[in-house]
Write a protein that holds these residues in place. Structure first.
Motif, PDB file in Angstrom:
ATOM      1  N   UNK A 141      -3.467   6.135   0.373  1.00 50.78           N
ATOM      2  CA  UNK A 141      -4.125   7.285   0.044  1.00 50.78           C
ATOM      3  C   UNK A 141      -5.605   7.175  -0.320  1.00 50.78           C
ATOM      4  N   UNK A 142      -5.753   5.937  -1.136  1.00 52.80           N
ATOM      5  CA  UNK A 142      -7.199   5.491  -1.712  1.00 52.80           C
ATOM      6  C   UNK A 142      -7.865   4.997  -0.478  1.00 52.80           C
ATOM      7  N   UNK A 143      -7.501   4.182   0.334  1.00 53.84           N
ATOM      8  CA  UNK A 143      -8.286   3.401   1.268  1.00 53.84           C
ATOM      9  C   UNK A 143      -8.645   4.421   2.278  1.00 53.84           C
ATOM     10  N   UNK A 144      -7.829   5.350   2.700  1.00 51.91           N
ATOM     11  CA  UNK A 144      -8.209   6.425   3.713  1.00 51.91           C
ATOM     12  C   UNK A 144      -9.545   6.968   3.496  1.00 51.91           C
ATOM     13  N   UNK A 145      -9.971   7.123   2.349  1.00 53.26           N
ATOM     14  CA  UNK A 145     -11.194   7.951   1.981  1.00 53.26           C
ATOM     15  C   UNK A 145     -12.265   6.954   2.354  1.00 53.26           C
ATOM     16  N   UNK A 157       0.859  -1.118  -0.166  1.00 47.16           N
ATOM     17  CA  UNK A 157       0.051  -0.013  -0.010  1.00 47.16           C
ATOM     18  C   UNK A 157       0.834   1.494   0.060  1.00 47.16           C
ATOM     19  N   UNK A 158       2.124   1.061  -0.155  1.00 46.04           N
ATOM     20  CA  UNK A 158       3.032   2.306  -0.189  1.00 46.04           C
ATOM     21  C   UNK A 158       3.800   2.532  -1.298  1.00 46.04           C
ATOM     22  N   UNK A 217       6.382   8.958  -2.113  1.00 44.37           N
ATOM     23  CA  UNK A 217       6.114  10.313  -2.062  1.00 44.37           C
ATOM     24  C   UNK A 217       4.761  10.800  -2.363  1.00 44.37           C
ATOM     25  N   UNK A 218       4.416  10.189  -3.398  1.00 45.24           N
ATOM     26  CA  UNK A 218       2.744  10.455  -3.880  1.00 45.24           C
ATOM     27  C   UNK A 218       1.835  10.086  -3.018  1.00 45.24           C
ATOM     28  N   UNK A 219       2.065   8.749  -2.216  1.00 43.92           N
ATOM     29  CA  UNK A 219       1.121   8.236  -1.369  1.00 43.92           C
ATOM     30  C   UNK A 219       0.822   9.021  -0.388  1.00 43.92           C
ATOM     31  N   UNK A 220       2.256   9.602   0.168  1.00 39.99           N
ATOM     32  CA  UNK A 220       2.091  10.544   1.650  1.00 39.99           C
ATOM     33  C   UNK A 220       1.557  11.820   1.068  1.00 39.99           C
ATOM     34  N   UNK A 221       1.706  12.213  -0.205  1.00 35.80           N
ATOM     35  CA  UNK A 221       1.026  13.424  -0.548  1.00 35.80           C
ATOM     36  C   UNK A 221      -0.505  13.400  -0.560  1.00 35.80           C
ATOM     37  N   UNK A 222      -1.039  12.288  -1.055  1.00 37.77           N
ATOM     38  CA  UNK A 222      -2.476  12.123  -1.104  1.00 37.77           C
ATOM     39  C   UNK A 222      -3.160  11.663   0.320  1.00 37.77           C
ATOM     40  N   UNK A 223      -2.422  11.262   0.921  1.00 37.94           N
ATOM     41  CA  UNK A 223      -2.766  10.818   2.464  1.00 37.94           C
ATOM     42  C   UNK A 223      -2.890  12.417   3.143  1.00 37.94           C
TER      43      UNK A 223
END
Length: 210
Positions: free
Chosen positions: A159-163, A84-85, A93-99
């Motif tokens: 980032x997706x699953x957090x939504x 998931x990273x 970096x993009x994952x952290x950005x969208x989180x």
């Protein structure tokens, strides 16, 4: 070691449960009854001094704040279950950005919209303002998702699953599914992430909230 997750009936802990299921991590849950004030009980405040959920206990290690928790387990079990990273530092970096986008731009208006609709009259002026804020965020998502399947690229991530938890409110009991369906790429993205077996398992285990 079995991870102990506090507060599974609330929305934010479901981020944690979704992540743990995706990673194949064994867990058990401990209900925290807010109506009885259990989130302010001295024993719980030792785990979460701000009195909110979730908190987790992993052996002698305690952690709170749902996004910090899912980042921790995604890293701890990176080679287990769904990655998931991302595979590169750029993807990470993009994952952290969208989180961060989810936490700072998406979550505030949808959270306030939920509160104003659930605990107030249907779309009072304050709720209308929050809906308009959310629509602007979703318009940006629509543009980004026209270029990639998921927020951080062509792989599903934290980032997706957090939504999932609060968007489920939007399309469920709040009856505002049109905010998703009016946007072609957001709609396809939502259908994809909300149909994951892990999320279906969360809804199966805790069905009443949505």
């Amino acid at each position: 070691m079995v991870v102990k997750v506090y507060g599974p009936d609330a929305a934010a802990p479901k981020r944690v449960l979704e992540c743990l299921i995706e990673k194949g991590v064994e867990f058990r849950t401990v209900t925290i009854d807010h109506f009885k004030g259990e989130h302010k009980a001295p024993e719980y405040l030792k785990l979460q001094p701000f009195g909110s959920v979730p908190a987790v206990q992993d052996g002698d290690y305690t952690l709170f704040e749902s996004r910090a928790i899912i980042s921790y387990y995604a890293e701890k079990y990176k080679r287990q279950g769904t990655d998931l990273l991302g595979k590169t530092i750029e993807e990470r970096g993009l994952v952290e950005q969208w989180l961060e986008v989810e936490a700072q731009n998406f979550h505030p208006p949808i959270f306030d919209l939920v509160l104003k609709i659930v605990f107030g009259p249907e779309l009072p002026p304050a709720a209308q303002r929050e809906r308009d804020k959310l629509c602007k965020v979703l318009d940006i998502y629509e543009e980004m998702l026209s270029k990639s399947k998921y927020l951080a690229g062509d792989f599903v991530s934290l980032a997706d699953l957090s939504h999932l938890p609060f968007t489920q409110y939007l399309v469920g009991k709040m009856g505002k599914e049109y905010l998703i369906r009016d946007r072609k790429h957001v709609s396809a993205w939502w259908d994809d992430i909300s149909s994951r077996p892990s999320w279906k398992k969360v809804l199966e285990l805790w069905p009443g909230q949505y």
